[in-house]
Design a protein around this motif. Structure first.
Motif, PDB file in Angstrom:
ATOM      1  N   CYS A 325     -34.117 -62.935  29.887  1.00 52.72           N
ATOM      2  CA  CYS A 325     -33.147 -63.540  30.807  1.00 52.72           C
ATOM      3  C   CYS A 325     -31.775 -62.882  30.761  1.00 52.72           C
ATOM      4  O   CYS A 325     -30.995 -63.008  31.708  1.00 52.72           O
ATOM      5  N   LYS A 333     -33.939 -66.781  36.667  1.00 50.37           N
ATOM      6  CA  LYS A 333     -34.272 -67.806  37.659  1.00 50.37           C
ATOM      7  C   LYS A 333     -35.413 -68.690  37.167  1.00 50.37           C
ATOM      8  O   LYS A 333     -35.419 -69.907  37.409  1.00 50.37           O
ATOM      9  N   ASP A 336     -33.961 -71.042  34.520  1.00 53.83           N
ATOM     10  CA  ASP A 336     -33.133 -72.048  35.183  1.00 53.83           C
ATOM     11  C   ASP A 336     -33.997 -73.108  35.869  1.00 53.83           C
ATOM     12  O   ASP A 336     -33.761 -74.315  35.745  1.00 53.83           O
ATOM     13  N   ILE A 366     -27.163 -73.349  31.027  1.00 55.95           N
ATOM     14  CA  ILE A 366     -28.051 -73.919  32.048  1.00 55.95           C
ATOM     15  C   ILE A 366     -28.666 -75.247  31.627  1.00 55.95           C
ATOM     16  O   ILE A 366     -29.425 -75.839  32.385  1.00 55.95           O
TER      17      ILE A 366
END
Length: 418
Positions: A325, A333, A336, A366
């Protein structure tokens, strides 16, 4: 460069680009050979040895991925490969994954028009580490009978990898990892003994022993730290065994450990193999107040169905996504979205495989709740784990107290990183 001159193979159907790369290679001291097609490249790779290959993904009728597959099939894994392409960023990232999946050595991925400084850096050979020799002897010698003797002789034990609460920086739990030490072979990897136990129908015995060891050794950690939980992996082969919840409950009773202090981790693939039985088992575990985690989330083919149909209390994002990541937007993504899904199902989120401050800051931002990985600590024997956890939690409390003083301010959560 070496006195014998390392060799560079330039594979590109564009004459201008072949000449350009060849000139830079010559300046770096390479003996440069060029190939304008897949066929010419495979012929050269069959008869000659090259230290570096610069490869354009577009080769007319054939493409560079086919050549990468050829390189892997011939086991040319020591050759550094520099990928060149005019494709968009997502395709380049996917190509990196192809190279990693084939276990080839990637020197770099460059987009057109070429940045000559980046090209020069990518073509320079990295310092090579000496090869690590491994022996397959233990796997050949380990039999089901030897596993049974190991169980009888109490050779199996657990190590604990701490899990860090991201809101406070304190240790909130640990994953208990199965270990086996033998007099004749020394330590035997779970990658060796678990498949043998699976195939021979011994996973029930191994799991019961590991779970008992985790609870008896982890009891001090649980007693000293309020809310501390120990996580134990449960084999997929046991997810059709309807007696599992009662056996786990009996082990907890015998070891005098509260059910809420245990979390069982189950991979999504094994949970979905027989959904009805898995659901039966998971519901009963939750009724008994035992935590249930879906492990390696995102690596199977039924992640969303597993979340929707099965009563997990915790989601563990697989380390392959966490490690990627930092530099891969697509992986970011996925992480997340996984956090958002878990929160929608009111689940705790654990990130495994955290190995850098950058990854830690991302997962904290996140909304992950808990993290584990080598950035904090490897798996530790019980005494070492007790000391490490006590020292860390004391340090976190001291820093929190100092931060509360108006005149001094205090460090941010990054101070609790490791």
């Amino acid at each position: 460069m070496n006195a014998t001159r390392d060799r560079l193979l330039v594979v590109d159907d564009d004459l201008v680009q072949r000449v350009l790369i060849g000139k830079i290679g010559a300046k770096l001291g390479y003996d440069t050979v060029v190939a304008s097609s897949y066929e010419a490249a495979t012929e050269l790779l069959t008869r000659d040895t090259f230290e570096v290959m610069a490869l354009d993904l577009s080769l007319g009728e054939r493409d560079g991925v086919e050549l990468l597959r050829f390189v892997a099939e011939r086991d040319l894994r020591e050759m550094s490969i520099v990928i060149i392409s005019g494709c968009d960023d997502r395709i380049m990232k996917a190509t990196r994954r192809v190279v990693n999946g084939l276990k080839l050595s990637l020197g770099g991925c460059l987009t057109k028009p070429l940045d000559l400084n980046r090209l020069r850096s990518a073509l320079e050979l990295p310092q090579r580490s000496p090869p690590v020799t491994t022996s397959a002897t233990p796997s050949l010698q380990i039999t089901p009978e030897r596993i049974l003797r190991g169980l009888a002789d109490h050779e199996f034990f657990v190590e604990f990898q701490p899990k860090i609460g991201l809101q406070t920086g304190k240790v909130v739990g640990a994953e208990a990892l199965a270990r086996w030490r033998t007099p004749e072979f020394g330590m035997i990897s779970p990658l060796v003994f678990i498949p043998i136990a699976e195939e021979s129908g011994l996973m029930r015995e191994v799991t019961d022993r590991v779970l008992s060891s985790a609870m008896s050794q982890g009891r001090k950690l649980i007693e000293r730290t309020p809310g501390f939980t120990v996580a134990v992996n449960i084999s997929g082969s046991l997810m059709s065994d309807l007696t599992l919840p009662d056996r786990i409950e009996e082990i907890l009773r015998r070891e005098n450990v509260a059910p809420s202090s245990l979390t069982v981790e189950i991979t999504e693939t094994s949970a979905m193999a027989d959904v009805d039985r898995a659901n039966d088992i998971l519901v009963r575990l939750r009724i008994k107040n035992i935590g249930t985690a879906i492990d390696d989330f995102g690596t199977g083919y039924s992640s969303l169905a597993a979340l929707a149909r099965l009563p997990f209390s915790e989601l563990k994002i697989d380390q392959s996504f966490i490690k990627g990541c930092e530099s891969d937007d697509d992986m970011m993504k996925i992480v997340d979205a996984s956090v958002a899904l878990a929160k929608a199902f009111n689940m705790k989120v654990v990130a495994e495989g955290v190995e850098s401050l950058e990854a830690l800051e991302i997962i904290r931002r996140i909304g992950c709740d808990v993290a584990q990985g080598f950035f904090f600590a490897p798996s530790l024997r019980r005494s070492s784990a007790e000391r490490w956890i006590s020292q860390r939690n004391s340090l976190v409390e001291e820093q929190a107290a100092a931060a509360a003083l108006p005149q001094r301010g205090g460090p941010g959560l990054t101070a609790f990183a490791n």
